[in-house]
Write an enzyme that holds these catalytic residues in place. Structure first.
Site, PDB file in Angstrom:
ATOM      1  N   GLU A  89      14.264  18.406  22.142  1.00 48.10           N
ATOM      2  CA  GLU A  89      15.323  19.367  22.074  1.00 48.10           C
ATOM      3  C   GLU A  89      16.630  18.667  21.535  1.00 48.10           C
ATOM      4  O   GLU A  89      17.472  18.977  22.281  1.00 48.10           O
ATOM      5  CB  GLU A  89      15.397  20.583  23.194  1.00 48.10           C
ATOM      6  CG  GLU A  89      14.285  21.177  23.252  1.00 48.10           C
ATOM      7  CD  GLU A  89      14.172  22.422  24.102  1.00 48.10           C
ATOM      8  OE1 GLU A  89      15.302  22.558  24.974  1.00 48.10           O
ATOM      9  OE2 GLU A  89      13.226  23.230  24.214  1.00 48.10           O
ATOM     10  N   GLU A 111       6.099  23.160  23.672  1.00 47.72           N
ATOM     11  CA  GLU A 111       6.409  23.938  24.694  1.00 47.72           C
ATOM     12  C   GLU A 111       6.483  25.513  24.494  1.00 47.72           C
ATOM     13  O   GLU A 111       7.024  25.909  23.466  1.00 47.72           O
ATOM     14  CB  GLU A 111       8.162  23.718  24.975  1.00 47.72           C
ATOM     15  CG  GLU A 111       8.211  22.428  25.962  1.00 47.72           C
ATOM     16  CD  GLU A 111       9.639  22.105  26.267  1.00 47.72           C
ATOM     17  OE1 GLU A 111      10.391  23.160  26.641  1.00 47.72           O
ATOM     18  OE2 GLU A 111      10.047  21.029  26.232  1.00 47.72           O
TER      19      GLU A 111
HETATM   20  O1  AHR Z   1      10.242  23.414  30.292  1.00 45.24           O
HETATM   21  C1  AHR Z   1      11.740  23.730  30.745  1.00 45.24           C
HETATM   22  C2  AHR Z   1      12.556  23.116  29.930  1.00 45.24           C
HETATM   23  O2  AHR Z   1      12.760  24.131  29.051  1.00 45.24           O
HETATM   24  C3  AHR Z   1      12.583  21.810  28.994  1.00 45.24           C
HETATM   25  O3  AHR Z   1      13.046  20.736  29.846  1.00 45.24           O
HETATM   26  C4  AHR Z   1      13.305  21.943  28.009  1.00 45.24           C
HETATM   27  O4  AHR Z   1      12.560  20.975  26.856  1.00 45.24           O
HETATM   28  C5  AHR Z   1      13.032  23.381  27.515  1.00 45.24           C
HETATM   29  O5  AHR Z   1      14.463  23.873  27.228  1.00 45.24           O
END
Ligand code: AHR
Length: 513
Positions: A193, A316
């Site tokens: 991110e 994610e």
């Molecule tokens: O999964 C939780 C968080 O969500 C992670 O650390 C981040 O990459 C995302 O914003």
């Protein structure tokens, strides 16, 4: 003539009013492999994911463990057939100093986890612990490198520490720390991110930084077998993907990431158990959006990479709700109900059907954080409905995607509509067909007809995940309330499969010749 016309009209009425899901599978036209890495998971130093959930310490006499890792978790993860595990973050990755997590545990410096609850951790779970865990459960490690606050040298040292056979300062250090053979880590994230917690960079700046870090992540003989993944867009940020695809030479870019969470709103995420239909519909809308985002990012990738060499890695994804009452808000601990089973079944169908471009994904997160497959409480452990779906679907790993056409009635809520039944199918090495179906409808079962074109099949078996209430979930007192059962409700006649899928249920069918 009159009679024929009448039956045509009746036929039309029946067709338009019945709630039939109609699927056609061209079983002899399977050309694309479903990459097993779509079924990956994610473990961050966040709340009780690592500490307590996975790692309880070597000296722990209350919770049976191997080298400090819980034996119950090792078994459950082995059974799940996890292809890869991403670590150590997430946002945590861009604060992580990997050198503080090697060597004698008593000498390791402590650190403060600035992103997640501000807790102090002792670095007792580090590189060796993680990579040994991956070996134990048969998963490929996916290491997320620190680009936000670490140097190019730190990251290039990490690559040589874990993968150089011998003769370099880092490989010798690894040996001194008790590991002779390299682990040969292939999957690497170049930051996380970068547009947010990974450094608040612009896409142009990150693309340059990526080129710099990636250059020094090549392996020593420069055959560059490692698979470097760029920190990707959130949701529908197509400009981010476009900038990376345009500005990073593709020979140093194996994958581009994408993150998408199903969340009601970032300011009021709603409860994980006692949700109402409004909450449920919004989460299903968000889950269906994955399809739109994949199509959007793929279209841009196709423009710069028509041969689809660069993979889209959704590293994610999952449902994100308010934390369980009474738990630390920075720990992101939430329960997991049949609603989560719906997110999982629908999302995996979407990934499978985009297997030409989506070649990796990581559910967030594996234990005790967000949409987990495992929850723990001291010595107790339970498997969530999401675990069961991931396990039912693992028959698709590395199988050949069967082209599908599907028409399904809508699930309607307050005049808004979503497709109720999603499906995907694949053919495994033995020639058997596996068909996964998810009905997200809040209240209605749906009749499903599946035309099997191209080959003849005769034997059928199946499994179902279903429960009396949509917010049913497993607890430490009742760990098997939601469990997989055999499903014998599908009938095969003359190449046509017929079944009824209950509301908020997942079915996986296995069809053989
Ligand atoms: O999964 C939780 C968080 O969500 C992670 O650390 C981040 O990459 C995302 O914003």
């Amino acid at each position: 003539m009159k009679k024929a016309f009448l039956s045509f009209i009746v036929g039309c009425i029946v067709f338009t009013t019945s709630a039939q899901t109609s699927i056609t599978l061209n079983t002899d036209l399977a050309k694309t492999q479903i990459n097993k890495h779509i079924y990956g998971h994610f473990a961050e130093h966040l709340g009780r994911c690592i500490y307590g959930g996975i790692y309880v310490g070597e000296g722990n006499t209350k919770i049976p463990n191997t080298a400090g890792v819980r034996n119950d978790v090792i078994k459950a993860l082995k059974d799940l057939k996890i292809p890869n595990l991403r670590w150590p973050g997430g946002c945590f990755a861009d604060t992580y100093q990997w050198k503080d997590g090697i060597g004698p545990k008593a000498n390791r410096p402590k650190m403060v986890n600035v992103w997640w609850g501000g807790v102090t951790e002792d670095n007792s779970f580090g590189t060796h612990d993680f990579l040994d865990l991956c070996e134990r459960i048969g998963a490929e490690p996916y290491l997320a490198g620190n680009v936000g606050s670490g140097s190019v040298k730190d990251l290039s040292d990490w690559v040589t520490y874990v993968s150089h056979p011998g003769g370099s300062p880092m490989s010798e250090l690894r040996k001194q720390n008790g590991r002779e053979k390299p682990w040969n880590v292939k999957l690497w994230g170049v930051g996380n991110e970068a547009w947010g917690c990974g450094g608040n960079m612009t896409a142009e700046y990150y693309a340059n930084i990526y080129r710099q870090y990636a250059t020094f992540m090549t392996d020593w003989d420069n055959t560059s077998q490692i698979f470097r993944i760029a920190s990707g867009a959130s949701d529908g940020d197509y400009a981010w993907t476009e900038t990376l695809m345009k500005n990073i030479p593709h020979k140093m870019l194996a994958g581009v990431a994408l993150h998408h969470y199903s969340v009601i709103s970032w300011t009021d995420k709603g409860p994980s158990i006692d949700f109402n239909e409004g909450h449920y519909f919004k989460i299903m809308q968000e889950a269906w959006q994955m399809d739109e985002f994949i199509k959007g990012h793929s279209t841009i990738m196709d423009k710069y990479d028509p041969q689809k060499k660069v993979a889209l890695i959704v590293d994610e994804w999952g449902g994100w709700y308010s934390v369980e009452p009474g738990t630390n808000p920075g720990f992101l601990y939430q329960q997991n109900t049949m609603r989560d089973a719906m997110i999982a079944g629908l999302t995996l169908n979407i990934f499978n059907n985009h297997a030409d471009r989506v070649r990796g994904a990581n559910l967030a997160q594996i234990v005790n954080v967000l949409q987990s497959v495992i929850l723990t409480n001291e010595e107790k452990m339970l498997l969530t409905p999401t675990y069961h779906v991931m396990k039912m679907y693992n028959v698709h790993q590395d199988a050949m995607l069967v082209p599908i056409s599907i028409e399904s009635p809508s699930y309607e809520y307050q005049g808004k509509k979503l497709t109720a039944v999603s499906a995907s199918a694949s053919k495994d090495a033995s020639g058997a067909l596996n068909i996964s179906l998810t009905n997200i409808d809040y209240s209605k079962p749906h009749e499903v007809t599946i035309n099997l074109r191209g080959e003849d099949f005769s034997k059928i078996s199946g499994q179902i995940l279903s429960s009396a209430k949509i917010n049913d979930h497993n607890t430490f007192e009742q760990p098997n309330k939601v469990a997989v059962k055999d499903f014998s409700g599908a009938k095969l006649e003359k190449g046509v499969l017929k079944l009824t899928i209950p509301a908020y249920s997942v079915i996986v069918l296995n069809v053989k010749k």
